[in-house]
Motif scaffolding. Structure first.
Motif, PDB file in Angstrom:
ATOM      1  N   ALA A 176       8.053  19.059 -24.172  1.00  0.00           N
ATOM      2  CA  ALA A 176       7.634  17.946 -25.017  1.00  0.00           C
ATOM      3  C   ALA A 176       8.091  18.187 -26.458  1.00  0.00           C
ATOM      4  O   ALA A 176       8.285  19.335 -26.871  1.00  0.00           O
ATOM      5  CB  ALA A 176       6.121  17.792 -24.972  1.00  0.00           C
ATOM      6  N   ALA A 211      -0.473  14.800  -9.798  1.00  0.00           N
ATOM      7  CA  ALA A 211      -0.522  13.797 -10.864  1.00  0.00           C
ATOM      8  C   ALA A 211      -1.669  12.823 -10.629  1.00  0.00           C
ATOM      9  O   ALA A 211      -2.386  12.445 -11.560  1.00  0.00           O
ATOM     10  CB  ALA A 211       0.809  13.054 -10.949  1.00  0.00           C
ATOM     11  N   LEU A 219      -1.486  13.769 -20.230  1.00  0.00           N
ATOM     12  CA  LEU A 219      -0.260  14.500 -20.528  1.00  0.00           C
ATOM     13  C   LEU A 219       0.113  15.409 -19.359  1.00  0.00           C
ATOM     14  O   LEU A 219       1.278  15.473 -18.956  1.00  0.00           O
ATOM     15  CB  LEU A 219      -0.446  15.324 -21.809  1.00  0.00           C
ATOM     16  CG  LEU A 219       0.708  16.264 -22.192  1.00  0.00           C
ATOM     17  CD1 LEU A 219       2.007  15.491 -22.350  1.00  0.00           C
ATOM     18  CD2 LEU A 219       0.363  17.020 -23.469  1.00  0.00           C
ATOM     19  N   SER A 267       1.514  13.330 -16.560  1.00  0.00           N
ATOM     20  CA  SER A 267       2.895  12.909 -16.816  1.00  0.00           C
ATOM     21  C   SER A 267       3.872  14.057 -16.572  1.00  0.00           C
ATOM     22  O   SER A 267       5.003  13.837 -16.133  1.00  0.00           O
ATOM     23  CB  SER A 267       3.035  12.384 -18.250  1.00  0.00           C
ATOM     24  OG  SER A 267       2.826  13.418 -19.198  1.00  0.00           O
ATOM     25  N   ASP A 268       3.447  15.308 -16.820  1.00  0.00           N
ATOM     26  CA  ASP A 268       4.287  16.464 -16.501  1.00  0.00           C
ATOM     27  C   ASP A 268       4.521  16.563 -14.993  1.00  0.00           C
ATOM     28  O   ASP A 268       5.637  16.827 -14.534  1.00  0.00           O
ATOM     29  CB  ASP A 268       3.637  17.754 -17.010  1.00  0.00           C
ATOM     30  CG  ASP A 268       3.872  17.968 -18.498  1.00  0.00           C
ATOM     31  OD1 ASP A 268       4.885  17.469 -19.008  1.00  0.00           O
ATOM     32  OD2 ASP A 268       3.042  18.621 -19.147  1.00  0.00           O
ATOM     33  N   ASN A 326       4.320  14.125 -12.814  1.00  0.00           N
ATOM     34  CA  ASN A 326       5.153  13.004 -12.400  1.00  0.00           C
ATOM     35  C   ASN A 326       6.618  13.253 -12.744  1.00  0.00           C
ATOM     36  O   ASN A 326       7.523  12.901 -11.963  1.00  0.00           O
ATOM     37  CB  ASN A 326       4.664  11.727 -13.079  1.00  0.00           C
ATOM     38  CG  ASN A 326       5.423  10.502 -12.631  1.00  0.00           C
ATOM     39  OD1 ASN A 326       5.404  10.147 -11.460  1.00  0.00           O
ATOM     40  ND2 ASN A 326       6.121   9.853 -13.557  1.00  0.00           N
ATOM     41  N   LEU A 327       6.869  13.887 -13.875  1.00  0.00           N
ATOM     42  CA  LEU A 327       8.251  14.213 -14.257  1.00  0.00           C
ATOM     43  C   LEU A 327       8.853  15.212 -13.273  1.00  0.00           C
ATOM     44  O   LEU A 327      10.016  15.078 -12.866  1.00  0.00           O
ATOM     45  CB  LEU A 327       8.267  14.774 -15.680  1.00  0.00           C
ATOM     46  CG  LEU A 327       9.635  15.179 -16.237  1.00  0.00           C
ATOM     47  CD1 LEU A 327      10.586  13.985 -16.256  1.00  0.00           C
ATOM     48  CD2 LEU A 327       9.476  15.757 -17.644  1.00  0.00           C
ATOM     49  N   SER A 350      10.470  11.101 -18.307  1.00  0.00           N
ATOM     50  CA  SER A 350      10.527  12.015 -19.445  1.00  0.00           C
ATOM     51  C   SER A 350      10.021  11.336 -20.714  1.00  0.00           C
ATOM     52  O   SER A 350       9.265  11.932 -21.506  1.00  0.00           O
ATOM     53  CB  SER A 350      11.962  12.505 -19.641  1.00  0.00           C
ATOM     54  OG  SER A 350      12.047  13.379 -20.753  1.00  0.00           O
ATOM     55  N   GLN A 379       7.917   8.834 -20.791  1.00  0.00           N
ATOM     56  CA  GLN A 379       6.477   8.664 -20.626  1.00  0.00           C
ATOM     57  C   GLN A 379       5.729   9.956 -20.937  1.00  0.00           C
ATOM     58  O   GLN A 379       4.642   9.926 -21.523  1.00  0.00           O
ATOM     59  CB  GLN A 379       6.171   8.202 -19.202  1.00  0.00           C
ATOM     60  CG  GLN A 379       6.634   6.783 -18.910  1.00  0.00           C
ATOM     61  CD  GLN A 379       6.570   6.432 -17.435  1.00  0.00           C
ATOM     62  OE1 GLN A 379       6.183   7.263 -16.608  1.00  0.00           O
ATOM     63  NE2 GLN A 379       6.948   5.212 -17.094  1.00  0.00           N
ATOM     64  N   ARG A 380       6.314  11.095 -20.544  1.00  0.00           N
ATOM     65  CA  ARG A 380       5.698  12.384 -20.896  1.00  0.00           C
ATOM     66  C   ARG A 380       5.648  12.574 -22.410  1.00  0.00           C
ATOM     67  O   ARG A 380       4.625  13.021 -22.965  1.00  0.00           O
ATOM     68  CB  ARG A 380       6.492  13.505 -20.221  1.00  0.00           C
ATOM     69  CG  ARG A 380       5.841  14.903 -20.279  1.00  0.00           C
ATOM     70  CD  ARG A 380       6.098  15.664 -21.570  1.00  0.00           C
ATOM     71  NE  ARG A 380       7.477  15.577 -21.977  1.00  0.00           N
ATOM     72  CZ  ARG A 380       8.446  16.377 -21.524  1.00  0.00           C
ATOM     73  NH1 ARG A 380       8.169  17.329 -20.664  1.00  0.00           N
ATOM     74  NH2 ARG A 380       9.688  16.234 -21.976  1.00  0.00           N
ATOM     75  N   ASP A 381       6.716  12.211 -23.102  1.00  0.00           N
ATOM     76  CA  ASP A 381       6.725  12.335 -24.557  1.00  0.00           C
ATOM     77  C   ASP A 381       5.701  11.395 -25.188  1.00  0.00           C
ATOM     78  O   ASP A 381       5.017  11.754 -26.158  1.00  0.00           O
ATOM     79  CB  ASP A 381       8.122  12.031 -25.101  1.00  0.00           C
ATOM     80  CG  ASP A 381       9.153  13.082 -24.693  1.00  0.00           C
ATOM     81  OD1 ASP A 381       8.735  14.153 -24.196  1.00  0.00           O
ATOM     82  OD2 ASP A 381      10.361  12.827 -24.849  1.00  0.00           O
ATOM     83  N   LYS A 396       4.678  23.101 -12.517  1.00  0.00           N
ATOM     84  CA  LYS A 396       6.020  22.992 -13.114  1.00  0.00           C
ATOM     85  C   LYS A 396       7.080  23.110 -12.031  1.00  0.00           C
ATOM     86  O   LYS A 396       6.899  23.755 -11.032  1.00  0.00           O
ATOM     87  CB  LYS A 396       6.218  24.095 -14.170  1.00  0.00           C
ATOM     88  CG  LYS A 396       5.289  23.944 -15.364  1.00  0.00           C
ATOM     89  CD  LYS A 396       5.572  22.707 -16.148  1.00  0.00           C
ATOM     90  CE  LYS A 396       4.707  22.605 -17.394  1.00  0.00           C
ATOM     91  NZ  LYS A 396       4.955  21.388 -18.145  1.00  0.00           N
TER      92      LYS A 396
END
Length: 477
Positions: free
Chosen positions: A27, A148, A300, A303-304, A306-307, A364, A366-368, A477
């Motif tokens: 991020a 997620a 957050l 979203s990680d 999901n990424l 990505s 959306q994560r930001d 991760k």
């Protein structure tokens, strides 16, 4: 296909797909919130005593406690937040089901008539059976999606708690405003009675020529001014009554109406005690106290996950399938024949017109966005606490000065009455003293209301006694 052949195909597809798998970046560094080491000017607030969950009991008003219970039970925003939790729980079950084998029962039935070498023939067939399929989660894509969904469920639960805290604070502030308006209205009505006595006295004095008509008109104008204030305060009180009822189910709710009648019929503004300023603790502890911060943090983490799932979509997907059943057909005189099949498939994306890359880039971004949203919530939380702590000091000082001024103006009114009765001053001097005393009385009530409202805001800023649930899984991760 033998297992060796299947493994060879899978390895080849994996090598081809891996060439286009994007890397997950961290991020943005600017999204990391800066946490102060201490609250400015608050060396005495570093205690670690937690805010009680039923923080409104510190105001010492049983009627306020009942309003809070009614709001928690009937407020529409709270009920809607609870429904969103149910939806998130269902979505979690849906995400978990994707990793399990899917089994279906089938019973295709057909009938037909066709022309063949032997003329017209009729065919009827029935094939009952079972079909099963299972996607092997080689790259943790399905587990990331389930993780997620789990994190979103926890975020929704934290959102429900944040809504509950906001509704509780709004209800407490609405009740305090109602009590303040009652006190202001009572003070105005008391002033009206004293001004009416003054007007009657001025009328008598004008008839005997003791005072001029100017002084009489001044007394009448002061009476009309306060009577206008009574009407304004009465209207504000009615509007505040409706606002408080709206928070607990609306004006048509019988329980809310009964509690409102009881509230207006008993109790007073003085019954609402000003609690001591609660301990703010260390600023870093605030991250574990506020449900809105927990919600942003969980979103957050979701979203990680999901990424990571979008990244795994670049890799081959392996699905196993099987079916078994009986075939009944009139050509076989309806003697059942067992039929079955077992197979597998490998789906390796090679060219998709940039669809997967677009989905990954969107995830990505959306994560930001979630990272910046988390930073914004944390920054606002620190500002809320610091602002409420500073206001508590300043409002207390203002209230004390206003009370001292009220005492001075009360003595001034006494002196003005004595001077007027002794013939050393005109009646206008007494009217001016009455006007000043009434204004400061209203100011004292409003400052006390501001103190109480700020105390509610401070309790809300500190999280209202909410604590982070002990088990909050981190995004894989």
């Amino acid at each position: 296909m033998s297992l060796k052949t299947l493994a060879t195909c899978l390895a080849a597809c994996g090598v081809l797909s891996a060439c286009s798998v994007p890397a997950i970046t961290e991020a943005p560094a600017r999204a990391a919130p800066a946490i102060p080491s201490a609250w400015p000017g608050e060396p005495a607030s570093q205690g670690q005593q937690a805010v009680q969950a039923a923080w409104w009991q510190a105001f010492g008003d049983p009627l306020l406690d009942r309003w809070m219970a009614l709001a928690a039970e009937r407020n529409n925003d709270v009920l809607a937040a609870m429904a969103r939790v149910d939806e998130a729980r269902a979505n979690l079950e849906l995400a978990g089901s994707a990793a399990l084998p899917q089994v279906s029962a089938t019973a295709p039935l057909s009938a037909g008539r066709s022309l063949g070498a032997r003329g017209l023939t009729q065919t009827r067939s029935l094939q009952p059976g079972l079909q099963a399929s299972w996607e092997i989660d080689l790259w943790n894509r399905l587990s990331q999606l389930r993780n997620a969904a789990d994190l979103r469920l926890q975020a929704t639960q934290a959102d429900r708690d944040a809504v509950g805290l906001a509704v509780a604070a709004t209800t407490a502030q609405a009740y305090i405003a109602l009590r303040s308006l009652q006190a202001q209205l009572a003070a105005a009505q008391s002033t009206v009675r004293s001004r009416q006595d003054a007007v009657r006295l001025a009328d008598d004095q004008v008839r005997v020529g003791y005072i001029s008509q100017l002084q009489q008109s001044q007394a009448l104008a002061e009476l009309q001014s306060v009577q206008q204030a009574v009407e304004q305060l009465s209207l504000a009180l009615e509007r505040q009554r409706l606002s408080l009822l709206q928070l607990v189910g609306g004006a048509g709710d019988e329980a809310a109406q009964a509690l409102m009648r009881e509230t207006l019929g008993q109790g007073s503004f003085d019954a609402v005690a000003l609690p001591a300023v609660p301990s703010a603790g260390m600023p870093s502890a605030l991250l574990e106290r506020r449900p809105d911060i927990a919600r942003a943090r969980l979103q957050l983490a979701a979203s990680d996950s999901n990424l990571a799932a979008q990244r795994a979509a670049f890799l081959p997907q392996v699905t196993l399938s099987a079916s078994v059943g009986n075939l009944l057909i009139n050509a076989l005189d309806y003697h059942p024949a067992t039929v079955w099949s077992v197979g597998g498939s490998i789906l390796a994306p090679l060219f998709n017109g940039g669809r997967l890359q677009g989905q990954f880039d969107a995830a990505s971004a959306q994560r930001d966005q979630a990272a910046y949203a988390y930073r914004g919530v944390v920054v606002k939380a620190f500002a809320d606490v610091e602002g409420a702590l500073l206001s508590a000091k300043r409002l207390q000082a203002q209230w004390e000065h206003a009370r001292q001024r009220e005492a001075v103006l009360a003595r001034t009114l006494g002196f003005a009455k004595d001077r007027y009765e002794a013939g050393y001053a005109s009646y206008l001097e007494e009217l001016d003293a009455q006007r000043n005393l009434y204004a400061v009385q209203q100011e004292v009530i409003k400052l006390r209301e501001a103190q109480l409202q700020n105390a509610v805001a401070l309790y809300q800023a500190l999280g209202g006694g909410w604590q982070t649930p002990p088990a909050a899984p981190a995004a894989a991760k």
